[in-house]
Design an enzyme around this catalytic site. Structure first.
Site, mmCIF file in Angstrom:
data_model
loop_
_atom_site.group_PDB
_atom_site.id
_atom_site.type_symbol
_atom_site.label_atom_id
_atom_site.label_comp_id
_atom_site.label_asym_id
_atom_site.label_seq_id
_atom_site.Cartn_x
_atom_site.Cartn_y
_atom_site.Cartn_z
ATOM 1 N N HIS A 16 0.852 -1.197 0.000
ATOM 2 C CA HIS A 16 0.000 0.000 0.000
ATOM 3 C C HIS A 16 0.881 1.239 0.000
ATOM 4 O O HIS A 16 1.278 1.739 1.043
ATOM 5 C CB HIS A 16 -0.933 -0.017 1.212
ATOM 6 C CG HIS A 16 -2.017 1.015 1.147
ATOM 7 N ND1 HIS A 16 -3.357 0.703 1.267
ATOM 8 C CD2 HIS A 16 -1.969 2.354 0.965
ATOM 9 C CE1 HIS A 16 -4.078 1.818 1.157
ATOM 10 N NE2 HIS A 16 -3.256 2.840 0.982
ATOM 11 N N HIS A 18 1.300 4.982 -2.176
ATOM 12 C CA HIS A 18 0.845 5.927 -3.201
ATOM 13 C C HIS A 18 2.046 6.620 -3.822
ATOM 14 O O HIS A 18 2.858 7.215 -3.105
ATOM 15 C CB HIS A 18 -0.063 6.987 -2.578
ATOM 16 C CG HIS A 18 -1.361 6.447 -2.066
ATOM 17 N ND1 HIS A 18 -2.544 6.563 -2.751
ATOM 18 C CD2 HIS A 18 -1.657 5.769 -0.926
ATOM 19 C CE1 HIS A 18 -3.521 5.991 -2.049
ATOM 20 N NE2 HIS A 18 -3.004 5.506 -0.942
ATOM 21 N N HIS A 201 -9.934 1.235 -0.269
ATOM 22 C CA HIS A 201 -9.729 1.940 0.999
ATOM 23 C C HIS A 201 -11.061 1.916 1.756
ATOM 24 O O HIS A 201 -12.060 2.436 1.251
ATOM 25 C CB HIS A 201 -9.381 3.413 0.765
ATOM 26 C CG HIS A 201 -7.960 3.679 0.387
ATOM 27 N ND1 HIS A 201 -7.431 3.328 -0.819
ATOM 28 C CD2 HIS A 201 -6.960 4.304 1.072
ATOM 29 C CE1 HIS A 201 -6.158 3.719 -0.870
ATOM 30 N NE2 HIS A 201 -5.842 4.316 0.262
ATOM 31 N N GLU A 204 -11.112 3.425 7.169
ATOM 32 C CA GLU A 204 -9.923 4.205 7.540
ATOM 33 C C GLU A 204 -10.311 5.366 8.438
ATOM 34 O O GLU A 204 -9.574 5.748 9.338
ATOM 35 C CB GLU A 204 -9.228 4.741 6.273
ATOM 36 C CG GLU A 204 -7.989 5.602 6.577
ATOM 37 C CD GLU A 204 -7.342 6.213 5.343
ATOM 38 O OE1 GLU A 204 -7.909 6.087 4.235
ATOM 39 O OE2 GLU A 204 -6.268 6.824 5.484
ATOM 40 N N HIS A 225 -6.230 -0.167 4.612
ATOM 41 C CA HIS A 225 -6.384 0.216 6.014
ATOM 42 C C HIS A 225 -7.308 -0.760 6.767
ATOM 43 O O HIS A 225 -6.837 -1.701 7.351
ATOM 44 C CB HIS A 225 -6.873 1.663 6.186
ATOM 45 C CG HIS A 225 -5.903 2.658 5.652
ATOM 46 N ND1 HIS A 225 -4.756 2.999 6.314
ATOM 47 C CD2 HIS A 225 -5.883 3.370 4.491
ATOM 48 C CE1 HIS A 225 -4.079 3.893 5.595
ATOM 49 N NE2 HIS A 225 -4.739 4.128 4.481
ATOM 50 N N ASP A 282 1.924 3.596 3.032
ATOM 51 C CA ASP A 282 0.924 4.542 2.519
ATOM 52 C C ASP A 282 1.593 5.632 1.685
ATOM 53 O O ASP A 282 1.404 5.699 0.483
ATOM 54 C CB ASP A 282 0.090 5.156 3.654
ATOM 55 C CG ASP A 282 -1.316 5.558 3.209
ATOM 56 O OD1 ASP A 282 -1.676 5.221 2.065
ATOM 57 O OD2 ASP A 282 -2.041 6.193 3.989
#
Ligand SMILES: [Zn+2]
Length: 343
Positions: A16, A18, A201, A204, A225, A282
């Protein structure tokens, strides 16, 4: 070797991450200068303060504001390729052997790039990175919650040609409070038919029931998450009984105030209770972290043993969207390294 040295050497993977949140600050600054993009300061240290989240960050919304500047440097092919390549280079220094990078193609078409050009540019950086540093990577295309269902379908339709060429999955991200997952049901249905893997997602920022909807209606195979699963007994049981893997990102959860402190993060409880947890970054730049840092925090603040770490890392191999051959390779490599490091 002490724990810090062992953690550094451990074989790692990230499911995970980005791309837009993981650009070297030096590179962002260099590109904004080159492209004449307005920016706060030319001083790198000061500049870092504008692209990284702080302790005082109060919400997911504030956290997400950091991305405005980073997206502005990701509008040309050469920049997208460079950013993906540098990420792979940075990962190789942390003994990361596998990563799933995610990005939202529609955020990179503001200055004339086509959908295909944006995806190809990122894939090129990833391929060059594999050639030079040996890190295996796959790409996940993100659908944005606030975009129209039609636009989501567009990502799936246009992304299809890249399946088997580096793209493996779709994801749904963005404002969870105002846009429920079911809005994008049709796109996920089509993605399943085309052979995309699916992650969403969910759970979260509260709303644990979104985890159920994502699995039942969007065919999610993993949850991004899902940290708030514990807030709803039915959801928690569902995740556990159906062995739904959670892509947990501990530092990010604290910065967005999803969880108050490392000590209160449920990752260890989940692991002990048999939930399939993985540990991820993340956003390496926005969260000012990397996998070494995340594993360190797990051991020093959340009472993980090195064996707990091993379990979480191996969970990651099993639930990754890597090909059968890549999984086989990673499983063997990781186990060999664990056997040497964790005797
Ligand atoms: Zn995320």
């Amino acid at each position: 070797m002490n724990n810090t040295e062992i953690i550094k050497e451990l074989p790692k993977l990230d499911l995970h991450c980005h791309l837009s949140g993981s650009i070297r600050p030096e590179t962002i600054l260099e590109i904004v200068k080159k492209e004449g993009i307005p920016h706060y300061t030319d001083d790198l240290n000061e500049f870092k303060g504008h692209v990284q989240a702080h302790e005082e960050c109060t919400s997911l919304k504030e956290y997400l504001e950091r991305f405005q500047l980073t997206l502005s440097v990701m509008q040309k092919k050469e920049h997208l390729t460079r950013i993906a390549y540098e990420l792979i280079e940075d990962l190789s220094k942390q003994n990361v052997y596998y990563i799933e990078i995610r990005f939202a193609p529609f955020f990179h078409l503001n200055e004339g790039l086509s959908f295909d050009e944006a995806v190809e540019a990122v894939l090129k950086g990833m391929e060059d990175g594999k050639r030079d540093f040996g890190v295996i990577s796959n790409l996940i295309l993100i659908l944005m919650r606030h975009h129209s269902p039609e636009k989501s379908l567009e990502v799936v339709r246009q992304g299809r040609k890249f399946l088997g060429k580096g793209v493996v999955a779709i994801d749904l991200a963005g404002n969870e409070q105002d846009y429920p997952p079911e809005l994008h049901k049709e796109a996920f249905q089509l993605a399943k038919e085309y052979g995309f893997h699916r992650t969403v997602h969910a759970g979260e920022t509260g709303l644990p029931e979104n985890i159920l909807t994502s699995v039942n209606e969007l065919h999610a195979e993993r949850i991004g998450h899902g940290v708030h699963a514990y807030m709803n007994d039915e959801v928690y049981r569902f995740v556990k009984e159906n062995r739904i893997p959670l892509e947990l990102c501990v530092t990010s959860n604290i910065q967005t105030k999803a969880i108050d402190s490392y000590e209160e993060h449920p990752i260890k409880r989940y692991l002990e209770d048999g939930i399939i947890v993985t540990a991820n970054t993340d956003n390496m730049t926005v969260s000012n972290t990397d996998l070494i840092e995340e594993y360190e925090k797990l051991v020093t603040k959340i009472d993980f043993s090195l064996d707990d770490l091993r379990r979480v890392i191996l969970n990651g191999v099993e639930v990754s969207f890597a090909s059968v051959e890549d999984k086989k390779y990673l499983r063997k490599l990781f186990n060999e390294k664990f056997n040497t490091l964790l005797k």
